[in-house]
Design a protein around this motif. Structure first.
Motif, PDB file in Angstrom:
ATOM      1  N   GLN A  22       0.898  -1.187   0.198  1.00 13.26           N
ATOM      2  CA  GLN A  22       0.064   0.070   0.046  1.00 13.26           C
ATOM      3  C   GLN A  22       0.894   1.258   0.006  1.00 13.26           C
ATOM      4  N   ILE A  23       1.954   1.276   0.841  1.00 10.45           N
ATOM      5  CA  ILE A  23       2.764   2.497   0.789  1.00 10.45           C
ATOM      6  C   ILE A  23       3.395   2.707  -0.525  1.00 10.45           C
ATOM      7  N   ASN A  24       4.014   1.640  -1.176  1.00 15.32           N
ATOM      8  CA  ASN A  24       4.499   1.705  -2.455  1.00 15.32           C
ATOM      9  C   ASN A  24       3.787   2.366  -3.488  1.00 15.32           C
ATOM     10  N   GLY A  52      10.557   5.583   5.550  1.00 23.13           N
ATOM     11  CA  GLY A  52      10.101   6.369   6.724  1.00 23.13           C
ATOM     12  C   GLY A  52       8.501   6.021   7.012  1.00 23.13           C
ATOM     13  N   LEU A  53       7.906   5.741   6.087  1.00 24.60           N
ATOM     14  CA  LEU A  53       6.246   5.462   6.308  1.00 24.60           C
ATOM     15  C   LEU A  53       6.059   3.960   6.591  1.00 24.60           C
ATOM     16  N   PHE A  54       6.977   3.189   6.079  1.00 25.78           N
ATOM     17  CA  PHE A  54       6.903   1.668   6.707  1.00 25.78           C
ATOM     18  C   PHE A  54       7.169   1.561   7.824  1.00 25.78           C
ATOM     19  N   ALA A  55       8.361   2.349   8.495  1.00 20.04           N
ATOM     20  CA  ALA A  55       8.871   2.145   9.727  1.00 20.04           C
ATOM     21  C   ALA A  55       7.729   2.914  10.628  1.00 20.04           C
ATOM     22  N   THR A  57       4.542   2.525  10.277  1.00 23.43           N
ATOM     23  CA  THR A  57       3.428   1.652  10.551  1.00 23.43           C
ATOM     24  C   THR A  57       3.826   0.651  11.406  1.00 23.43           C
ATOM     25  N   GLN A  58       5.200   0.369  11.478  1.00 23.39           N
ATOM     26  CA  GLN A  58       5.544  -0.710  12.397  1.00 23.39           C
ATOM     27  C   GLN A  58       5.954  -0.303  13.848  1.00 23.39           C
ATOM     28  N   GLY A  59       5.652   1.207  14.098  1.00 21.04           N
ATOM     29  CA  GLY A  59       6.139   1.541  15.284  1.00 21.04           C
ATOM     30  C   GLY A  59       7.433   1.599  15.585  1.00 21.04           C
ATOM     31  N   ILE A  60       8.191   1.901  14.667  1.00 22.00           N
ATOM     32  CA  ILE A  60       9.721   2.380  14.803  1.00 22.00           C
ATOM     33  C   ILE A  60      10.155   3.705  14.503  1.00 22.00           C
TER      34      ILE A  60
END
Length: 60
Positions: A22-24, A52-55, A57-60
């Motif tokens: 989805q981010i891609n 950055g967006l994926f991190a 969504t993973q709480g990083i």
């Protein structure tokens, strides 16, 4: 001397319900005009935004 070549697949496609997919799709749909991509960057701003967006969504 023989060189060891690692057989690592790099063409990974996540499933459509995965956040990375989805981010891609979101980032690829954005218009990155020349004002964002002029000059030489070690990493393309599009790639950094995806990471950055994926991190996030993973709480990083």
């Amino acid at each position: 001397m023989n060189q060891l070549m690692l057989d690592i697949p790099t063409a990974y496609e996540p499933e459509e319900n995965h956040p990375a997919y989805q981010i891609n799709q979101l980032v690829e749909s954005l218009d990155f005009t020349d004002e964002y991509t002029t000059g030489r960057y070690p990493y393309h701003p599009r790639l950094l935004l995806k990471l950055g967006l994926f991190a996030y969504t993973q709480g990083i």
